[in-house]
Design a protein around this motif. Structure first.
Motif, PDB file in Angstrom:
ATOM      1  N   GLU A 167       0.877  -1.176   0.000  1.00 12.09           N
ATOM      2  CA  GLU A 167       0.000   0.000   0.000  1.00 12.09           C
ATOM      3  C   GLU A 167       0.907   1.216   0.000  1.00 12.09           C
ATOM      4  OE1 GLU A 167      -2.991   0.240   3.014  1.00 12.09           O
ATOM      5  OE2 GLU A 167      -3.861  -1.708   2.499  1.00 12.09           O
ATOM      6  N   GLY A 168       1.084   1.814  -1.166  1.00 12.77           N
ATOM      7  CA  GLY A 168       1.999   2.946  -1.287  1.00 12.77           C
ATOM      8  C   GLY A 168       3.413   2.501  -0.983  1.00 12.77           C
ATOM      9  N   SER A 169       4.064   3.149  -0.032  1.00 11.18           N
ATOM     10  CA  SER A 169       5.449   2.817   0.301  1.00 11.18           C
ATOM     11  C   SER A 169       5.548   1.783   1.421  1.00 11.18           C
ATOM     12  CB  SER A 169       6.202   4.088   0.722  1.00 11.18           C
ATOM     13  OG  SER A 169       5.616   4.617   1.896  1.00 11.18           O
ATOM     14  N   ALA A 170       4.415   1.244   1.870  1.00 15.97           N
ATOM     15  CA  ALA A 170       4.426   0.311   3.003  1.00 15.97           C
ATOM     16  C   ALA A 170       3.928  -1.069   2.596  1.00 15.97           C
ATOM     17  CB  ALA A 170       3.552   0.849   4.134  1.00 15.97           C
ATOM     18  N   ALA A 171       4.514  -2.084   3.202  1.00 16.42           N
ATOM     19  CA  ALA A 171       4.000  -3.447   3.102  1.00 16.42           C
ATOM     20  C   ALA A 171       3.142  -3.676   4.339  1.00 16.42           C
ATOM     21  CB  ALA A 171       5.145  -4.452   3.043  1.00 16.42           C
ATOM     22  N   ILE A 172       1.933  -4.220   4.137  1.00 17.01           N
ATOM     23  CA  ILE A 172       0.989  -4.384   5.234  1.00 17.01           C
ATOM     24  C   ILE A 172       0.469  -5.813   5.274  1.00 17.01           C
ATOM     25  CG2 ILE A 172      -1.293  -3.688   6.103  1.00 17.01           C
ATOM     26  CD1 ILE A 172      -0.730  -0.925   4.974  1.00 17.01           C
ATOM     27  N   ALA A 173       0.434  -6.369   6.478  1.00 13.12           N
ATOM     28  CA  ALA A 173      -0.222  -7.655   6.730  1.00 13.12           C
ATOM     29  C   ALA A 173      -1.222  -7.413   7.859  1.00 13.12           C
ATOM     30  CB  ALA A 173       0.789  -8.728   7.131  1.00 13.12           C
ATOM     31  N   VAL A 174      -2.304  -8.159   7.865  1.00 12.03           N
ATOM     32  CA  VAL A 174      -3.336  -8.000   8.896  1.00 12.03           C
ATOM     33  C   VAL A 174      -3.622  -9.353   9.544  1.00 12.03           C
ATOM     34  CG1 VAL A 174      -4.388  -6.000   7.772  1.00 12.03           C
ATOM     35  CG2 VAL A 174      -5.244  -8.291   7.263  1.00 12.03           C
ATOM     36  N   ASN A 175      -4.301  -9.311  10.696  1.00 14.01           N
ATOM     37  CA  ASN A 175      -4.671 -10.568  11.346  1.00 14.01           C
ATOM     38  C   ASN A 175      -5.658 -11.321  10.458  1.00 14.01           C
ATOM     39  OD1 ASN A 175      -6.399  -8.331  12.177  1.00 14.01           O
ATOM     40  ND2 ASN A 175      -7.435  -9.753  13.559  1.00 14.01           N
ATOM     41  N   ALA A 176      -5.366 -12.590  10.211  1.00 10.81           N
ATOM     42  CA  ALA A 176      -6.152 -13.395   9.283  1.00 10.81           C
ATOM     43  C   ALA A 176      -7.463 -13.899   9.881  1.00 10.81           C
ATOM     44  CB  ALA A 176      -5.308 -14.583   8.803  1.00 10.81           C
TER      45      ALA A 176
ATOM     46  N   GLY B 137       6.137 -15.930  28.171  1.00  9.37           N
ATOM     47  CA  GLY B 137       7.560 -15.599  28.060  1.00  9.37           C
ATOM     48  C   GLY B 137       7.897 -15.298  26.610  1.00  9.37           C
ATOM     49  N   GLY B 138       8.966 -15.903  26.121  1.00  8.02           N
ATOM     50  CA  GLY B 138       9.355 -15.709  24.730  1.00  8.02           C
ATOM     51  C   GLY B 138       9.853 -14.303  24.465  1.00  8.02           C
ATOM     52  N   HIS B 139       9.824 -13.926  23.196  1.00  3.93           N
ATOM     53  CA  HIS B 139      10.342 -12.634  22.764  1.00  3.93           C
ATOM     54  C   HIS B 139       9.239 -11.798  22.139  1.00  3.93           C
ATOM     55  CE1 HIS B 139      13.851 -15.385  22.517  1.00  3.93           C
ATOM     56  NE2 HIS B 139      14.418 -14.373  23.154  1.00  3.93           N
ATOM     57  N   LEU B 140       9.207 -10.534  22.484  1.00  3.32           N
ATOM     58  CA  LEU B 140       8.354  -9.572  21.801  1.00  3.32           C
ATOM     59  C   LEU B 140       9.021  -9.267  20.465  1.00  3.32           C
ATOM     60  CD1 LEU B 140       6.009  -7.513  21.716  1.00  3.32           C
ATOM     61  CD2 LEU B 140       7.538  -5.901  22.887  1.00  3.32           C
ATOM     62  N   LEU B 141       8.288  -9.470  19.362  1.00  7.69           N
ATOM     63  CA  LEU B 141       8.839  -9.234  18.031  1.00  7.69           C
ATOM     64  C   LEU B 141       8.438  -7.860  17.492  1.00  7.69           C
ATOM     65  CD1 LEU B 141       7.979 -12.754  16.580  1.00  7.69           C
ATOM     66  CD2 LEU B 141      10.175 -11.989  17.509  1.00  7.69           C
ATOM     67  N   LEU B 142       7.149  -7.598  17.544  1.00  7.58           N
ATOM     68  CA  LEU B 142       6.585  -6.355  17.027  1.00  7.58           C
ATOM     69  C   LEU B 142       5.556  -5.832  18.018  1.00  7.58           C
ATOM     70  CD1 LEU B 142       5.667  -7.702  13.489  1.00  7.58           C
ATOM     71  CD2 LEU B 142       7.597  -6.220  13.974  1.00  7.58           C
ATOM     72  N   TYR B 143       5.306  -4.542  17.972  1.00  2.96           N
ATOM     73  CA  TYR B 143       4.273  -3.977  18.824  1.00  2.96           C
ATOM     74  C   TYR B 143       3.714  -2.728  18.162  1.00  2.96           C
ATOM     75  CZ  TYR B 143       7.852  -0.633  20.220  1.00  2.96           C
ATOM     76  OH  TYR B 143       8.819   0.332  20.203  1.00  2.96           O
ATOM     77  N   GLY B 144       2.544  -2.311  18.627  1.00  2.00           N
ATOM     78  CA  GLY B 144       1.935  -1.103  18.091  1.00  2.00           C
ATOM     79  C   GLY B 144       0.779  -0.658  18.955  1.00  2.00           C
TER      80      GLY B 144
ATOM     81  N   LYS C 161      -3.343  -4.062  11.891  1.00  2.00           N
ATOM     82  CA  LYS C 161      -2.401  -3.899  10.784  1.00  2.00           C
ATOM     83  C   LYS C 161      -0.972  -3.895  11.272  1.00  2.00           C
ATOM     84  CE  LYS C 161      -5.364  -1.253   7.723  1.00  2.00           C
ATOM     85  NZ  LYS C 161      -5.505  -0.005   6.959  1.00  2.00           N
ATOM     86  N   VAL C 162      -0.143  -4.667  10.613  1.00  2.00           N
ATOM     87  CA  VAL C 162       1.302  -4.672  10.865  1.00  2.00           C
ATOM     88  C   VAL C 162       1.941  -4.099   9.607  1.00  2.00           C
ATOM     89  CG1 VAL C 162       3.320  -6.087  11.339  1.00  2.00           C
ATOM     90  CG2 VAL C 162       1.118  -6.669  12.377  1.00  2.00           C
ATOM     91  N   THR C 163       2.682  -3.004   9.776  1.00  2.00           N
ATOM     92  CA  THR C 163       3.211  -2.259   8.638  1.00  2.00           C
ATOM     93  C   THR C 163       4.736  -2.269   8.669  1.00  2.00           C
ATOM     94  OG1 THR C 163       1.301  -0.798   8.759  1.00  2.00           O
ATOM     95  CG2 THR C 163       3.187  -0.001   7.500  1.00  2.00           C
ATOM     96  N   ALA C 164       5.337  -2.476   7.501  1.00  2.00           N
ATOM     97  CA  ALA C 164       6.796  -2.374   7.329  1.00  2.00           C
ATOM     98  C   ALA C 164       7.065  -1.337   6.243  1.00  2.00           C
ATOM     99  CB  ALA C 164       7.394  -3.716   6.947  1.00  2.00           C
ATOM    100  N   ARG C 165       7.977  -0.437   6.555  1.00  2.08           N
ATOM    101  CA  ARG C 165       8.345   0.603   5.577  1.00  2.08           C
ATOM    102  C   ARG C 165       9.796   0.505   5.248  1.00  2.08           C
ATOM    103  NH1 ARG C 165       4.213   4.667   5.363  1.00  2.08           N
ATOM    104  NH2 ARG C 165       2.781   4.253   7.026  1.00  2.08           N
TER     105      ARG C 165
END
Length: 128
Positions: free
Chosen positions: A60-69, A95-102, A124-128
């Protein structure tokens, strides 16, 4: 946003070091996380992170977006949580590791016996 752990994992993957999160788990925060530390998850005996899948990323424009399925519905709260303002994606149910947050677009103000839900496609999880 990516946690420091997530940032290192991506950079190491670019160097050829394998990285794979076998499963993603959605957590909610009642105090905000940072890139260094996870925020505070609800202190409720019924709260647990939910297994979650992301859709294939789309541009979407300059961003790659994935959403909860799928719909993500937590167990009904046993205690009042107050507002859950942020989410996190972890590599483990505990426990484990936090990978992404928003930040959630709309905070979830969870009262006793309410079951917080995030409909499919709304996280929405966005990567720019």
């Amino acid at each position: 946003m990516m946690s420091q752990y997530g940032e290192r994992a991506v950079l190491n993957a670019l160097r050829g070091t394998p990285f794979r999160a076998e499963q993603l788990y959605l957590g909610l925060f009642v105090s905000p996380p940072t890139s260094v530390t996870a925020g505070k998850e609800p202190d409720d005996p019924r709260y647990t992170r939910l297994r979650m899948e992301l859709t294939e990323p789309r541009q979407e424009g300059s961003a790659a977006i994935a959403v909860n399925a799928q719909d993500c519905t937590f167990a009904a709260a046993f205690t009042h949580w107050g507002p859950a303002t942020h989410f996190g994606l972890f590599d483990a149910v505990k426990g484990g590791h936090l990978l992404l947050y928003g930040e959630l677009e709309q905070p979830l103000n969870i009262h006793k016996w309410e079951a917080p839900a995030i409909p499919a496609g709304s996280l929405k999880v966005t990567a720019r």
